[in-house]
Design a protein around this motif. Sequence first.
Motif, PDB file in Angstrom:
ATOM      1  N   LYS A 172       5.329   6.241  -1.038  1.00 35.87           N
ATOM      2  CA  LYS A 172       4.918   6.406  -2.423  1.00 35.87           C
ATOM      3  C   LYS A 172       3.857   7.503  -2.487  1.00 35.87           C
ATOM      4  O   LYS A 172       3.221   7.832  -1.488  1.00 35.87           O
ATOM      5  CB  LYS A 172       4.339   5.103  -2.988  1.00 35.87           C
ATOM      6  N   THR A 173       3.649   8.044  -3.664  1.00 34.45           N
ATOM      7  CA  THR A 173       2.621   9.066  -3.844  1.00 34.45           C
ATOM      8  C   THR A 173       1.258   8.419  -4.039  1.00 34.45           C
ATOM      9  O   THR A 173       1.155   7.241  -4.411  1.00 34.45           O
ATOM     10  CB  THR A 173       2.934   9.950  -5.060  1.00 34.45           C
ATOM     11  N   ASP A 174       0.225   9.162  -3.769  1.00 32.08           N
ATOM     12  CA  ASP A 174      -1.157   8.759  -4.012  1.00 32.08           C
ATOM     13  C   ASP A 174      -1.541   7.496  -3.250  1.00 32.08           C
ATOM     14  O   ASP A 174      -2.143   6.571  -3.798  1.00 32.08           O
ATOM     15  CB  ASP A 174      -1.420   8.569  -5.510  1.00 32.08           C
ATOM     16  N   THR A 175      -1.197   7.439  -1.969  1.00 35.73           N
ATOM     17  CA  THR A 175      -1.665   6.366  -1.101  1.00 35.73           C
ATOM     18  C   THR A 175      -2.837   6.882  -0.270  1.00 35.73           C
ATOM     19  O   THR A 175      -3.005   8.097  -0.107  1.00 35.73           O
ATOM     20  CB  THR A 175      -0.555   5.886  -0.146  1.00 35.73           C
ATOM     21  N   THR A 176      -3.647   5.986   0.250  1.00 41.09           N
ATOM     22  CA  THR A 176      -4.774   6.392   1.085  1.00 41.09           C
ATOM     23  C   THR A 176      -4.286   7.175   2.298  1.00 41.09           C
ATOM     24  O   THR A 176      -4.824   8.239   2.632  1.00 41.09           O
ATOM     25  CB  THR A 176      -5.574   5.166   1.554  1.00 41.09           C
ATOM     26  N   TRP A 228       0.824  -1.212   0.000  1.00 45.05           N
ATOM     27  CA  TRP A 228       0.000   0.000   0.000  1.00 45.05           C
ATOM     28  C   TRP A 228       0.860   1.266   0.000  1.00 45.05           C
ATOM     29  O   TRP A 228       0.369   2.353   0.260  1.00 45.05           O
ATOM     30  CB  TRP A 228      -0.937   0.003   1.203  1.00 45.05           C
ATOM     31  N   ARG A 239      -2.971  10.630   1.208  1.00 42.83           N
ATOM     32  CA  ARG A 239      -4.027  11.602   0.922  1.00 42.83           C
ATOM     33  C   ARG A 239      -4.642  12.143   2.208  1.00 42.83           C
ATOM     34  O   ARG A 239      -5.000  13.322   2.306  1.00 42.83           O
ATOM     35  CB  ARG A 239      -5.102  10.965   0.034  1.00 42.83           C
ATOM     36  N   GLU A 262      -2.263  14.683   3.653  1.00 43.33           N
ATOM     37  CA  GLU A 262      -2.333  15.941   2.917  1.00 43.33           C
ATOM     38  C   GLU A 262      -3.585  16.731   3.291  1.00 43.33           C
ATOM     39  O   GLU A 262      -3.568  17.956   3.345  1.00 43.33           O
ATOM     40  CB  GLU A 262      -2.318  15.658   1.412  1.00 43.33           C
ATOM     41  N   LYS A 263      -4.657  16.013   3.569  1.00 43.06           N
ATOM     42  CA  LYS A 263      -5.930  16.666   3.886  1.00 43.06           C
ATOM     43  C   LYS A 263      -5.965  17.187   5.313  1.00 43.06           C
ATOM     44  O   LYS A 263      -6.420  18.304   5.576  1.00 43.06           O
ATOM     45  CB  LYS A 263      -7.078  15.681   3.658  1.00 43.06           C
TER      46      LYS A 263
END
Length: 251
Positions: A35-39, A14, A42, A45-46
């Motif tokens: 890694k980028t764009d993992t749950t 993941w 995100r 970032e939020k």
Amino acid sequence: MMHIIYEDPAVAQWGLKNFLVPLGGDIIEVVSPFKTDTTAGRLLEKRGDGGYMIIMQTEDARKRREYIEAKGLAKVIWGYDHNDTVCAQYHPKGIKGGMMPELDSHEPGPNNPTPLKSRFSPWHACGSDHKVYYPGMKRSEHLRLEGCVLRLQPGDAGHEAAARQWEEIFGVARSRDLLAFTNARLGFIPGREGQPEGLVSITVGVNSKEKFDALRTRAKQAGVYGNGCIEMCGIKWFFSLTGYGESAAKL
């Protein structure tokens, strides 16, 4: 001193790295995306640093999953049923508190006769060899998870309704607005504008004045102590001195 009892290479699928720290027989898992764009990424970032999941142990996660799916109460997004272990992760959407819930169970066996009652019982997420991580659990036996608090989303003040929802979905006994697990309590506070929903605080009991004082000293030296708690990983950590009657101190 913090003792890491396990790092799980399987979470790399993941895009995550993790390590597990024991609070006696309870466990705090710390995850970080590589890694980028993992749950998890995100979510970071939020919201910034903070809580991600609540993993609960129950007597029969398979039976509870069947109930949840039959009632349409939550959606399973990942899980497995293998040997003596059942695991199910549920989508957080629609579940009050802003956390991803996971429900696990271990079948009783010769090496784990009372999974829910034994404080230092084997736990699948710590690896397959209980003898490897058991000493780390025992070294932290002076620590015990006492509870945590989740903030609801902005505009939601129904903390008792949140407890009722968790009781219905996961079968945890409720005392008004508190969920009464066998080892800890889970509560909710109303949402607040400008503050994301999710984990606000964790309370840990310390059954040793010497270790309690040492913990406070290290926190001050590290610059993470203030306002009566330790602020770390986006969470407020409250420590209470237990086993000394009503005069117990609080950190």
